[in-house]
Design a protein around this motif. Structure first.
Motif, mmCIF file in Angstrom:
data_model
loop_
_atom_site.group_PDB
_atom_site.id
_atom_site.type_symbol
_atom_site.label_atom_id
_atom_site.label_comp_id
_atom_site.label_asym_id
_atom_site.label_seq_id
_atom_site.Cartn_x
_atom_site.Cartn_y
_atom_site.Cartn_z
ATOM 1 N N MET A 32 -6.104 -3.080 -7.075
ATOM 2 C CA MET A 32 -5.528 -4.292 -6.482
ATOM 3 C C MET A 32 -4.883 -5.162 -7.548
ATOM 4 S SD MET A 32 -8.544 -5.227 -3.744
ATOM 5 C CE MET A 32 -9.901 -4.643 -4.751
ATOM 6 N N MET B 273 -0.020 -9.483 -2.779
ATOM 7 C CA MET B 273 -1.071 -8.542 -3.147
ATOM 8 C C MET B 273 -0.507 -7.133 -3.063
ATOM 9 S SD MET B 273 -4.474 -10.182 -1.328
ATOM 10 C CE MET B 273 -3.839 -9.972 0.349
ATOM 11 N N PHE C 77 -1.584 -3.124 -3.275
ATOM 12 C CA PHE C 77 -2.681 -2.150 -3.237
ATOM 13 C C PHE C 77 -2.104 -0.808 -3.673
ATOM 14 C CE2 PHE C 77 -3.500 -5.156 0.368
ATOM 15 C CZ PHE C 77 -4.432 -5.920 -0.302
ATOM 16 N N ILE D 191 -10.845 -1.197 0.518
ATOM 17 C CA ILE D 191 -10.254 -2.088 1.517
ATOM 18 C C ILE D 191 -10.009 -1.290 2.798
ATOM 19 C CG2 ILE D 191 -9.175 -3.627 -0.171
ATOM 20 C CD1 ILE D 191 -6.548 -2.118 0.311
ATOM 21 N N TRP E 97 -5.458 -6.528 5.877
ATOM 22 C CA TRP E 97 -6.368 -5.864 4.950
ATOM 23 C C TRP E 97 -7.627 -6.705 4.752
ATOM 24 C CZ3 TRP E 97 -5.606 -0.977 3.764
ATOM 25 C CH2 TRP E 97 -4.310 -0.450 3.816
ATOM 26 N N LEU F 33 -11.951 -7.024 -1.780
ATOM 27 C CA LEU F 33 -10.732 -7.815 -1.722
ATOM 28 C C LEU F 33 -11.063 -9.313 -1.746
ATOM 29 C CD1 LEU F 33 -7.690 -8.096 -1.414
ATOM 30 C CD2 LEU F 33 -7.982 -7.796 1.067
ATOM 31 N N CYS G 90 -9.759 -12.120 -4.472
ATOM 32 C CA CYS G 90 -9.080 -13.363 -4.081
ATOM 33 C C CYS G 90 -9.778 -14.585 -4.659
ATOM 34 C CB CYS G 90 -9.024 -13.463 -2.551
ATOM 35 S SG CYS G 90 -7.905 -12.257 -1.786
#
Length: 336
Positions: free
Chosen positions: A9, A60, A62, A108, A116, A121, A125
């Protein structure tokens, strides 16, 4: 909801995005997409290996697990700042941007609405939104602040892969609404934050502070009497009470007066000794105490304090002159 999948991520957020007007925000969003796309392309990460989620002032990415994590990290450490600098130098002052970034890894999943979700995750964040990361970007001259999760540090960074300066990462603890979060910050720790102590490092022992009763904590949870003496005796069994202070050493004795002192015994001397209060001793044997030098006390009548006659004194009546003395006859002892 789909089954969770493992992804690397990359989270990127624009500093002070809400302080801009609508026109500036729209421009900054376009520039953010452009910087991230060119960074991934320069790193050799194809668009088909990336999934993107737009968060307004942040984005974001992935990234497929087949892309090596060191490859992602190297692009964020070196290529992202270079691309951002190229954009900022051509933009007006109000259109320039600075970025907070996080690289993490975990699982995720995509829910029914195409969002997501996942605990890993959420963790990433919170790292991106931490006050310490914001302070790091605010207090440094560069335009990018990077933080990596504990799993990325353990699995990748600490192994000193090419292009990843492990020695420049510092362990930090970030505050969040769910409690402290361990992470690793690239570059100096901001003055408002604090790096975690190195494993095995121990600081100096804190000085016990007396409480209201005049006592201070003992070394094993007990108490020791404070300076006022009003506290109770120590209840700790690990440190015995201090004993009485040792007696002061006696002061050294004053040196004896000048001269050589013999006390007792029967020393014998050859020749003549004329010192102090002994006069005309020639040969023979002297018993008792013999003092060589002045013995002090009141001087003999007609004598100075050192036992000698003054220069202007009249010789004692009846005292023979040195020239009138006759040597003793053979076999006779001298005067005793």
């Amino acid at each position: 909801m789909n089954d969770p999948v493992n992804r690397t991520m990359l989270l990127v957020d624009i500093e002070k995005f809400s302080d801009r007007d609508d026109v500036e925000q729209a421009f900054l969003r376009r520039m953010l997409y452009d910087v991230v796309d060119r960074t991934m392309e320069r790193a050799g990460i194809d668009e088909t290996l990336r999934l993107r989620a737009d968060q307004g002032d942040s984005v974001m990415e992935f990234i497929d697990p087949n892309v090596p994590v060191p490859q992602v990290l190297r692009s964020v450490i070196s290529e992202l700042p270079a691309q951002l600098k190229a954009v900022n130098r051509m933009a007006s002052r109000g259109a320039q941007m600075r970025l907070r970034t996080v690289v993490a890894s975990g699982f995720i999943a995509l829910d029914e609405r195409g969002i997501w979700v996942g605990g890993d995750l959420n963790h990433a964040c919170r790292l991106l939104d931490a006050d310490l990361l914001r302070a790091a970007l605010r207090e440094r001259p560069g335009d990018v602040a990077l933080c990596v999760s504990q799993s990325v540090w353990t699995g990748i960074v600490r192994h000193h892969h090419l292009g990843i300066p492990a020695e420049e990462f510092h362990e930090v603890t970030l505050a969040s609404k769910n409690g402290p979060l361990p992470a690793w910050l690239l570059g100096p720790v901001p003055a408002s934050g604090q790096a975690a102590p190195s494993p095995g490092a121990a600081g100096p022992a804190p000085t016990p502070v007396p409480d209201a009763s005049g006592e201070r904590p003992g070394p094993a949870g007990g108490t020791e009497a404070g300076p006022s003496g009003g506290g109770s005796a120590s209840t700790s069994t690990s440190a015995p009470a201090a004993g009485p202070a040792p007696a002061a050493a006696p002061a050294p004795a004053a040196p004896p007066p000048a001269g050589i002192h013999f006390t007792g015994g029967a020393p014998a001397f050859g020749g003549s000794l004329v010192m102090g209060n002994q006069h005309g001793v020639s040969g023979g044997r002297v018993d008792g105490d013999v003092v060589m030098g002045s013995v002090g006390g009141p001087p003999r009548p007609g004598r100075a304090a050192d036992g000698h006659a003054p220069a202007d004194a009249t010789p004692d009546e009846g005292a023979p002159c040195p020239d009138d003395r006759q040597p003793p006859a053979a076999g006779e002892a001298g005067p005793r």
